[in-house]
Design a protein around this motif. Structure first.
Motif, PDB file in Angstrom:
ATOM      1  N   GLY A 192       0.803  -1.210   0.000  1.00 32.67           N
ATOM      2  CA  GLY A 192       0.000   0.000   0.000  1.00 32.67           C
ATOM      3  C   GLY A 192       0.838   1.262   0.000  1.00 32.67           C
ATOM      4  O   GLY A 192       0.501   2.250  -0.649  1.00 32.67           O
TER       5      GLY A 192
ATOM      6  N   ALA B 158     -12.370  -1.320   0.926  1.00 34.58           N
ATOM      7  CA  ALA B 158     -11.635  -0.185   1.473  1.00 34.58           C
ATOM      8  C   ALA B 158     -10.466   0.211   0.579  1.00 34.58           C
ATOM      9  O   ALA B 158     -10.180   1.397   0.387  1.00 34.58           O
ATOM     10  N   THR B 159      -9.766  -0.788   0.002  1.00 35.83           N
ATOM     11  CA  THR B 159      -8.631  -0.449  -0.844  1.00 35.83           C
ATOM     12  C   THR B 159      -9.077   0.263  -2.114  1.00 35.83           C
ATOM     13  O   THR B 159      -8.396   1.180  -2.580  1.00 35.83           O
TER      14      THR B 159
ATOM     15  N   ALA C  30      -9.975   3.817  -1.181  1.00 37.65           N
ATOM     16  CA  ALA C  30      -8.769   4.608  -0.956  1.00 37.65           C
ATOM     17  C   ALA C  30      -8.148   5.042  -2.276  1.00 37.65           C
ATOM     18  O   ALA C  30      -7.649   6.166  -2.397  1.00 37.65           O
TER      19      ALA C  30
ATOM     20  N   ALA D 125     -10.314   7.804  -3.717  1.00 38.73           N
ATOM     21  CA  ALA D 125     -10.187   9.057  -2.981  1.00 38.73           C
ATOM     22  C   ALA D 125      -9.016   9.898  -3.451  1.00 38.73           C
ATOM     23  O   ALA D 125      -8.976  11.104  -3.197  1.00 38.73           O
ATOM     24  N   GLU D 126      -8.063   9.285  -4.140  1.00 39.74           N
ATOM     25  CA  GLU D 126      -6.899  10.021  -4.636  1.00 39.74           C
ATOM     26  C   GLU D 126      -7.112  10.563  -6.051  1.00 39.74           C
ATOM     27  O   GLU D 126      -6.242  11.273  -6.555  1.00 39.74           O
TER      28      GLU D 126
ATOM     29  N   SER E  88     -16.071   9.534   8.455  1.00 37.34           N
ATOM     30  CA  SER E  88     -14.792   9.908   9.074  1.00 37.34           C
ATOM     31  C   SER E  88     -14.926  11.068  10.044  1.00 37.34           C
ATOM     32  O   SER E  88     -13.995  11.336  10.817  1.00 37.34           O
TER      33      SER E  88
ATOM     34  N   ARG F 281      -9.445  12.593  -0.662  1.00 34.83           N
ATOM     35  CA  ARG F 281      -8.403  12.431   0.345  1.00 34.83           C
ATOM     36  C   ARG F 281      -8.030  13.783   0.939  1.00 34.83           C
ATOM     37  O   ARG F 281      -7.778  13.894   2.146  1.00 34.83           O
TER      38      ARG F 281
ATOM     39  N   THR G 199     -10.768  14.733   3.399  1.00 38.19           N
ATOM     40  CA  THR G 199     -10.652  13.985   4.651  1.00 38.19           C
ATOM     41  C   THR G 199      -9.511  14.513   5.504  1.00 38.19           C
ATOM     42  O   THR G 199      -9.640  14.648   6.724  1.00 38.19           O
TER      43      THR G 199
END
Length: 393
Positions: A38, A140-141, A144, A147-148, A169, A378, A381
């Motif tokens: 990751g 979740a991965t 993630a 989110a980028e 969050s 991201r 957050t």
């Protein structure tokens, strides 16, 4: 190189082959491999080899066995047999398929990578309320990774999922000290009235002391988001952010372009789709010009301006303003005297070499406590964590 693959399933299956070959690898090394993949995604097979070797191999005698297993997996590129470790860790609804090789590269048997774990489909009745057919549930991965990505690369479904993750969050919120006190044995001050009331039963001799502390209240939050033409790509994501703030933090949220629109009642509806649709219809001037200074002044002059006193004010805009910089300076000076903290979210602040050269942004920056990037979920957050971890004041 592992694009589309579940890193956890890959690590467990690869470690299982190493263990059957005689390499001593435990759960700690498996978790370290997942974290390493990751942090440093392997773009080449050589980088994947060294990442796995540094994490998993602890004895010199295991090097030859590790090289043999790695070559068997990535040179043969054949899916693991039915009795492999993947079958032990996979769920019943997982589907394992080969991943195609990169364009222009030679296709090895099996498709380049040994396996990939696809997300389980969601039943159609789960989305029956909104009338959306069943779609794969992102893990979740995958969230993630999404989110980028910039906002303009996300579709409506991905934006809604990331908006829900952003709302989840927001578990903590900044607090402020109130004028009220409550009894607490660990308090630093003495509560005189309760102490004297107890002393009445002991001949007014103070035998026990009652201590108290100040109560903490959630700090007021006001969010102003730019929905003008220059912010078209960010508008859908910022609506999700405004809904998260309005529902979780009970914030006052406003949208502005050439005028100011209060969206708090619309975004607090239970239904997400209805809230977003009504908010979009309410902001009739969106995708038009921008008047940031006039919009902030409208909040200050309205009866909602009382929410700014001692509150946290968040402005999300690129700083392009149709009003003169002198007016922005005057308005921000008024806001600075009333608010506790002012944060400015700029979608271009994270671009390398960014400088606040626009008139509106340059005039507002001296009055802001922080200028934060807001080009991806991201970033949003991280910005939420930035002001939620602030100490109470």
């Amino acid at each position: 190189m592992l694009r589309g693959a579940d890193r956890a399933a890959f690590a467990v299956a690869f470690v299982g082959r190493l263990r059957r070959a005689g390499v001593r690898v435990g759960l700690t090394e498996t978790d370290d491999l997942v974290r390493a993949l990751g942090v440093s995604p392997p773009v080449t097979r050589e980088l994947l080899y060294w990442t796995a070797r540094v994490v998993l191999v602890r004895r010199f005698a295991d090097l030859a066995v590790f090289d043999r297993v790695f070559a068997a997996v990535f040179e043969d590129a054949s899916p693991p047999p039915a009795g492999d470790a993947v079958a032990a860790v996979r769920r019943d609804d997982d589907v394992h398929v080969p991943v195609p090789a990169a364009p222009g590269a030679e296709s090895a048997p099996g498709g380049g990578l040994p396996w990939a774990t696809l997300p389980a489909p969601v039943a159609a009745e789960d989305d029956a309320e909104d009338g959306v057919p069943g779609v794969p549930e992102l893990r979740a991965t995958h969230l993630a990774a999404l989110a980028e990505r910039p906002f303009e690369e996300l579709d409506a479904a991905e934006t809604e999922r990331l908006g829900a993750a952003l709302a989840a969050s927001l578990t903590r919120w900044p607090r402020r000290r109130s004028r009220r006190h409550a009894a607490d044995p660990r308090g630093r001050t003495v509560a005189l009235r309760p102490t004297m009331a107890r002393a009445r039963h002991t001949g007014f001799e103070v035998v026990s002391v009652v201590r108290e502390r100040q109560l903490l209240r959630p700090r007021r939050v006001v969010l102003l988001c730019d929905v003008s033409g220059s912010m078209r790509a960010q508008t859908a994501a910022y609506l999700q952010m405004m809904r998260a703030f309005a529902t979780v933090a009970e914030a006052e949220v406003f949208a502005f372009a050439t005028s100011l629109t209060r969206l708090t009642p619309a975004l607090r509806q239970p239904s997400l789709r209805a809230a977003i649709d009504q908010a979009s219809e309410s902001a009739t001037d969106r995708f038009g010009g921008t008047r940031i200074a006039a919009s902030i002044a409208a909040v200050l002059d309205s009866h909602h301006g009382n929410a700014l006193r001692g509150g946290l004010v968040i402005v999300a805009s690129d700083g392009w303003d149709g009003d003169p910089p002198e007016r922005m300076t005057a308005v921000m000076a008024r806001l600075r005297r009333r608010a506790h903290r002012i944060l400015w979210l700029n979608p271009r602040a994270g671009v390398p070499g960014f400088a606040p050269l626009t008139g509106g942004m340059a005039a507002a920056l001296p009055f802001c406590d922080a200028l934060l990037p807001a080009a991806t979920f991201r970033d949003l957050t991280a910005a939420a964590q930035h002001f939620t971890t602030a100490p109470p004041g």
